[in-house]
Write a protein that holds these residues in place. Structure first.
Motif, PDB file in Angstrom:
ATOM      1  N   ALA A 129     -10.155   6.662 -10.890  1.00 11.02           N
ATOM      2  CA  ALA A 129      -8.825   6.584 -10.268  1.00 11.02           C
ATOM      3  C   ALA A 129      -8.863   5.677  -9.036  1.00 11.02           C
ATOM      4  O   ALA A 129      -7.924   4.910  -8.793  1.00 11.02           O
ATOM      5  N   GLY A 130      -9.944   5.759  -8.249  1.00 10.28           N
ATOM      6  CA  GLY A 130     -10.079   4.898  -7.067  1.00 10.28           C
ATOM      7  C   GLY A 130     -10.188   3.429  -7.456  1.00 10.28           C
ATOM      8  O   GLY A 130      -9.553   2.562  -6.843  1.00 10.28           O
ATOM      9  N   ARG A 131     -10.992   3.160  -8.474  1.00  7.48           N
ATOM     10  CA  ARG A 131     -11.130   1.769  -8.947  1.00  7.48           C
ATOM     11  C   ARG A 131      -9.807   1.249  -9.518  1.00  7.48           C
ATOM     12  O   ARG A 131      -9.411   0.118  -9.270  1.00  7.48           O
ATOM     13  N   ASP A 132      -9.136   2.098 -10.291  1.00  9.08           N
ATOM     14  CA  ASP A 132      -7.850   1.700 -10.882  1.00  9.08           C
ATOM     15  C   ASP A 132      -6.812   1.436  -9.792  1.00  9.08           C
ATOM     16  O   ASP A 132      -6.033   0.482  -9.897  1.00  9.08           O
ATOM     17  N   LEU A 133      -6.807   2.258  -8.756  1.00  4.28           N
ATOM     18  CA  LEU A 133      -5.856   2.072  -7.660  1.00  4.28           C
ATOM     19  C   LEU A 133      -6.113   0.748  -6.948  1.00  4.28           C
ATOM     20  O   LEU A 133      -5.177  -0.007  -6.660  1.00  4.28           O
ATOM     21  N   MET A 134      -7.379   0.447  -6.680  1.00  2.93           N
ATOM     22  CA  MET A 134      -7.698  -0.819  -6.015  1.00  2.93           C
ATOM     23  C   MET A 134      -7.321  -2.003  -6.904  1.00  2.93           C
ATOM     24  O   MET A 134      -6.825  -3.020  -6.416  1.00  2.93           O
ATOM     25  N   ALA A 135      -7.522  -1.874  -8.203  1.00  2.00           N
ATOM     26  CA  ALA A 135      -7.133  -2.941  -9.127  1.00  2.00           C
ATOM     27  C   ALA A 135      -5.616  -3.128  -9.132  1.00  2.00           C
ATOM     28  O   ALA A 135      -5.119  -4.266  -9.140  1.00  2.00           O
ATOM     29  N   ALA A 136      -4.872  -2.026  -9.112  1.00  2.00           N
ATOM     30  CA  ALA A 136      -3.405  -2.110  -9.105  1.00  2.00           C
ATOM     31  C   ALA A 136      -2.904  -2.755  -7.817  1.00  2.00           C
ATOM     32  O   ALA A 136      -2.015  -3.618  -7.844  1.00  2.00           O
ATOM     33  N   VAL A 137      -3.475  -2.363  -6.679  1.00  2.00           N
ATOM     34  CA  VAL A 137      -3.084  -2.963  -5.398  1.00  2.00           C
ATOM     35  C   VAL A 137      -3.423  -4.450  -5.414  1.00  2.00           C
ATOM     36  O   VAL A 137      -2.608  -5.291  -5.009  1.00  2.00           O
ATOM     37  N   LEU A 190       0.821  -1.213   0.000  1.00  2.00           N
ATOM     38  CA  LEU A 190       0.000   0.000   0.000  1.00  2.00           C
ATOM     39  C   LEU A 190       0.857   1.266   0.000  1.00  2.00           C
ATOM     40  O   LEU A 190       0.521   2.253  -0.668  1.00  2.00           O
ATOM     41  N   ALA A 191       1.949   1.244   0.739  1.00  2.00           N
ATOM     42  CA  ALA A 191       2.824   2.418   0.823  1.00  2.00           C
ATOM     43  C   ALA A 191       3.360   2.800  -0.556  1.00  2.00           C
ATOM     44  O   ALA A 191       3.505   3.985  -0.866  1.00  2.00           O
ATOM     45  N   ARG A 192       3.632   1.815  -1.384  1.00  2.00           N
ATOM     46  CA  ARG A 192       4.110   2.105  -2.746  1.00  2.00           C
ATOM     47  C   ARG A 192       3.048   2.824  -3.570  1.00  2.00           C
ATOM     48  O   ARG A 192       3.359   3.474  -4.566  1.00  2.00           O
ATOM     49  N   HIS A 193       1.799   2.679  -3.147  1.00  2.00           N
ATOM     50  CA  HIS A 193       0.690   3.329  -3.856  1.00  2.00           C
ATOM     51  C   HIS A 193       0.172   4.558  -3.109  1.00  2.00           C
ATOM     52  O   HIS A 193      -0.847   5.133  -3.486  1.00  2.00           O
ATOM     53  N   GLY A 194       0.850   4.929  -2.027  1.00  2.00           N
ATOM     54  CA  GLY A 194       0.464   6.107  -1.272  1.00  2.00           C
ATOM     55  C   GLY A 194      -0.814   5.943  -0.467  1.00  2.00           C
ATOM     56  O   GLY A 194      -1.488   6.925  -0.169  1.00  2.00           O
ATOM     57  N   LEU A 195      -1.141   4.709  -0.102  1.00  2.00           N
ATOM     58  CA  LEU A 195      -2.351   4.425   0.676  1.00  2.00           C
ATOM     59  C   LEU A 195      -1.998   3.908   2.054  1.00  2.00           C
ATOM     60  O   LEU A 195      -1.010   3.190   2.220  1.00  2.00           O
ATOM     61  N   THR A 196      -2.828   4.250   3.028  1.00  2.00           N
ATOM     62  CA  THR A 196      -2.720   3.643   4.347  1.00  2.00           C
ATOM     63  C   THR A 196      -3.649   2.428   4.391  1.00  2.00           C
ATOM     64  O   THR A 196      -4.518   2.257   3.531  1.00  2.00           O
ATOM     65  N   PHE A 197      -3.471   1.618   5.404  1.00  2.00           N
ATOM     66  CA  PHE A 197      -4.340   0.457   5.594  1.00  2.00           C
ATOM     67  C   PHE A 197      -5.796   0.894   5.704  1.00  2.00           C
ATOM     68  O   PHE A 197      -6.676   0.329   5.051  1.00  2.00           O
ATOM     69  N   ALA A 244      -3.710  -6.467  -7.970  1.00  2.00           N
ATOM     70  CA  ALA A 244      -2.810  -7.190  -8.875  1.00  2.00           C
ATOM     71  C   ALA A 244      -1.435  -7.374  -8.246  1.00  2.00           C
ATOM     72  O   ALA A 244      -0.792  -8.416  -8.438  1.00  2.00           O
ATOM     73  N   GLU A 245      -0.977  -6.395  -7.499  1.00  2.00           N
ATOM     74  CA  GLU A 245       0.346  -6.497  -6.877  1.00  2.00           C
ATOM     75  C   GLU A 245       0.353  -7.452  -5.690  1.00  2.00           C
ATOM     76  O   GLU A 245       1.323  -8.171  -5.456  1.00  2.00           O
ATOM     77  N   ILE A 246      -0.726  -7.461  -4.919  1.00  2.00           N
ATOM     78  CA  ILE A 246      -0.761  -8.302  -3.716  1.00  2.00           C
ATOM     79  C   ILE A 246      -1.144  -9.752  -4.040  1.00  2.00           C
ATOM     80  O   ILE A 246      -0.823 -10.659  -3.265  1.00  2.00           O
ATOM     81  N   ALA A 247      -1.791  -9.988  -5.157  1.00  2.00           N
ATOM     82  CA  ALA A 247      -2.268 -11.344  -5.491  1.00  2.00           C
ATOM     83  C   ALA A 247      -1.154 -12.398  -5.493  1.00  2.00           C
ATOM     84  O   ALA A 247      -1.316 -13.456  -4.866  1.00  2.00           O
TER      85      ALA A 247
END
Length: 152
Positions: A101-109, A33-40, A111-114
């Motif tokens: 942008a919110g949907r794309d961010l969740m999709a990117a996270v 999440l930090a790489r995407h600028g998001l907190t938990f 894909a990275e965590i999967a």
């Protein structure tokens, strides 16, 4: 020697083991999440909005996140405001909707965590996962009942 889910010398599950597993997995997620600028908390809130069947009111979103995180509603409202400021959520009348942008961010996270999740959970026998699921569901219900009694 590597840990095996069916290792008979493994300790019994308890609150400490649950906490250690939770924080280890959360640490992995927070690193991504930090790489995407998001907190938990932002991720939990944004995911609730993205996965909602219908748009949620701010109060509904706060209530849903509070049910998951068991945290102060004021802090969740701050998190919602942060997501709106970052244009990951937008107001649509009395409801909040995730932006593209919110949907794309969740999709990117996701894909990275999967693949990381696959490495963590992979190889655990289905019967062990089912047993763990039953135990965790029961522990969650009991803890929520205790929290409700403490809050009454």
């Amino acid at each position: 020697m590597t840990a095996n889910a069916s290792d008979t010398t493994a300790p019994l599950a308890d609150a400490r083991a649950l906490g250690l597993a939770h924080y280890a997995a959360r640490g992995v997620l927070e690193h991504v999440l930090a790489r995407h600028g998001l907190t938990f908390e932002q991720q939990i809130t944004l995911r609730a909005a993205v996965t909602a069947h219908d748009p949620l009111t701010p109060d509904d979103l706060v209530a849903q996140v509070r049910a998951s995180l068991k945290t102060d509603p004021a802090g969740i409202r701050t998190t919602v405001d942060e997501l709106v400021t970052r244009e990951l959520l937008t107001a649509d009348g009395t409801h909040l909707r995730p932006t593209h942008a919110g949907r794309d961010l969740m999709a990117a996270v996701g894909a990275e965590i999967a693949p990381v999740s696959a490495r963590i959970w992979g190889g655990i026998p289905t019967e062990d996962l089912a047993a763990a699921g039953r135990v965790l569901t029961l522990v969650t219900r009991r803890a929520e009942a205790e929290l409700a009694a403490l809050s009454a």
